[in-house]
Design an enzyme around this catalytic site. Sequence first.
Site, PDB file in Angstrom:
ATOM      1  N   GLU A  85       0.908  -0.804   0.450  1.00  8.83           N
ATOM      2  CA  GLU A  85      -0.001   0.165  -0.286  1.00  8.83           C
ATOM      3  C   GLU A  85       0.998   0.625   0.400  1.00  8.83           C
ATOM      4  OE1 GLU A  85      -3.983  -1.619   2.120  1.00  8.83           O
ATOM      5  OE2 GLU A  85      -2.685  -0.150   3.214  1.00  8.83           O
ATOM      6  N   GLU A 127      -5.262  -8.129  -1.541  1.00  7.75           N
ATOM      7  CA  GLU A 127      -6.552  -8.000  -0.280  1.00  7.75           C
ATOM      8  C   GLU A 127      -7.705  -7.627  -0.837  1.00  7.75           C
ATOM      9  OE1 GLU A 127      -4.687  -5.749   3.207  1.00  7.75           O
ATOM     10  OE2 GLU A 127      -2.532  -5.879   2.677  1.00  7.75           O
TER      11      GLU A 127
HETATM   12  C1  BGP Z   1      -4.920  -3.154   5.379  1.00  8.50           C
HETATM   13  C2  BGP Z   1      -3.360  -3.780   5.244  1.00  8.50           C
HETATM   14  C3  BGP Z   1      -3.177  -5.256   5.717  1.00  8.50           C
HETATM   15  C4  BGP Z   1      -4.463  -4.804   6.662  1.00  8.50           C
HETATM   16  C5  BGP Z   1      -5.467  -4.690   5.983  1.00  8.50           C
HETATM   17  C6  BGP Z   1      -6.653  -4.764   6.640  1.00  8.50           C
HETATM   18  O1  BGP Z   1      -4.095  -1.889   4.795  1.00  8.50           O
HETATM   19  O2  BGP Z   1      -2.022  -3.702   4.027  1.00  8.50           O
HETATM   20  O3  BGP Z   1      -2.211  -4.505   6.588  1.00  8.50           O
HETATM   21  O4  BGP Z   1      -4.415  -5.298   8.512  1.00  8.50           O
HETATM   22  O5  BGP Z   1      -5.383  -3.755   5.611  1.00  8.50           O
HETATM   23  O6  BGP Z   1      -7.176  -4.192   7.949  1.00  8.50           O
HETATM   24  P1  BGP Z   1      -7.091  -3.642   9.367  1.00  8.50           P
HETATM   25  O7  BGP Z   1      -6.356  -5.145   9.637  1.00  8.50           O
HETATM   26  O8  BGP Z   1      -6.730  -2.670   9.685  1.00  8.50           O
HETATM   27  O9  BGP Z   1      -8.677  -4.155   9.292  1.00  8.50           O
END
Ligand code: BGP
Length: 471
Positions: free
Chosen positions: A170, A363
Amino acid sequence: MAFPEHFLWGGATAANQIEGAYNEDGKGFSVEDVTPKGIRYPRVDAPPSDNLKLVGIDFYHRYKEDIALFAGMGFTVFRLSIAWSRIFPNGDDKTPNEAGLAFYDSVFDECRKYGMEPLVTISHYEIPLHLAKVYNGWTDRRLIGFFEKYVRTIFTRYRGKVHWWLTFNEVNSILETPFTSGGIMTPKEQLSQSDLYQAIHNEMVASALATKIAHEIDPENHVGCMVLSMPIYPLTPDPDDVIAAMEQTHQNDMFIEIHARGVYPGYMKRYMREHGITVTFGPEDDALLRENTVDFISFSYYVSVCATADPKKDIRGEGNLLGGVVNPYLKSSEWGWQIDPKGLRYTLNHYWDLYQKPLFVVENGLGAKDVLVDGGPDGKTVEDDYRISYLKDHLLQVEEAIEDGIPVLGYTSWGPIDLVSASTAQMSKRYGFIYVDRNDDGTGTLKRYRKKSYFWYKKVIETNGAALHED
Ligand code: BGP
């Protein structure tokens, strides 16, 4: 059937959210070790004991069991990250830490044993803390050299074992979270735009250099950039809202422009000019960026947002780090993230129209509270129909995009096994097909239980997506 024959199916994780063992076998501290409450909350000076990430889900000691569970679903790809501070504990060390290198050797061997391709993020919010403290993270050009040494080490060591690489997770999140994303100690409110854009530039150069080295070391390597994607719709058809949406979209797309086309886009130059932002380029930078564009574009997708030019209507919602104006047409998750499956098809089309590079959804998923009940082959399970329905709706939109003619390489759902949340550092925000018995207060046995979604995803993979059309 829309999904291509060699479509890569799997799940995605990050070292700092699963491994634990934060100080074992020579690992140094990373920026994540000092944000006990999550990315959005203030950091502390030293790793505190109440940081759930210090133990994570103990993947460091249980990876064989976990990878076997992924294999049970038929994964053909597993996205994970290498913790930079396991390889170079301080980031600027002369020699790498052999124990760290050996750990990932075993993890990759385990993946390959089941025919699973490791998809490796080189830097996923885990910059060595020392690089933040001593160099102010990516604001300092010397980080390019440290990163170069790190990538050369891992590309050489894992040659033949890993063919799929992502440079920075990201990468555009540095705009919102400069400490977590860029290792920048200066508080965001005090950080000058020039320092921020210099850090961005340094990362872009480092990413291009990594791409170059990866290709030199093994022509079989595929290197991608990774962005936080988020369609930004105009809140109304008012042309001012449309322009606001366009300008905010540019702020994210500029990262892909540089990675995919190798040049700074005109709108970015204009923004920098009009905001008095100055960035120092090294003599080789232009050529390096131009000659080493990525092989594919990968992205996370959770939410869409709106934009408006009207300050009175600028009502911000929760969202995946970057946030935006609430869309009145969409429902939200328990954490306030707005759910928009069609936005995924839109995003795939948007990127393909602009860049004509293969795309990888690395993701996507639903963070939700689960209730463990009696039942299932493991004695306990979770009846997570809400998760199945979220994933199904999104995968059907991936299929639509493939029908649109877009080359989509694969799909890795976020958190195939429950892990510690990045934004709030909670265990109770669960994404997994596999339940991990660990609670927000740190209690729990860490035992794994397969949820209903586990068997659903297994079937989806087995049928290469055909099961998405069953009830
Ligand atoms: C993205 C990241 C991940 C993951 C995901 C979900 O921003 O790359 O590392 O965590 O989001 O977010 P969260 O864990 O805050 O629910």
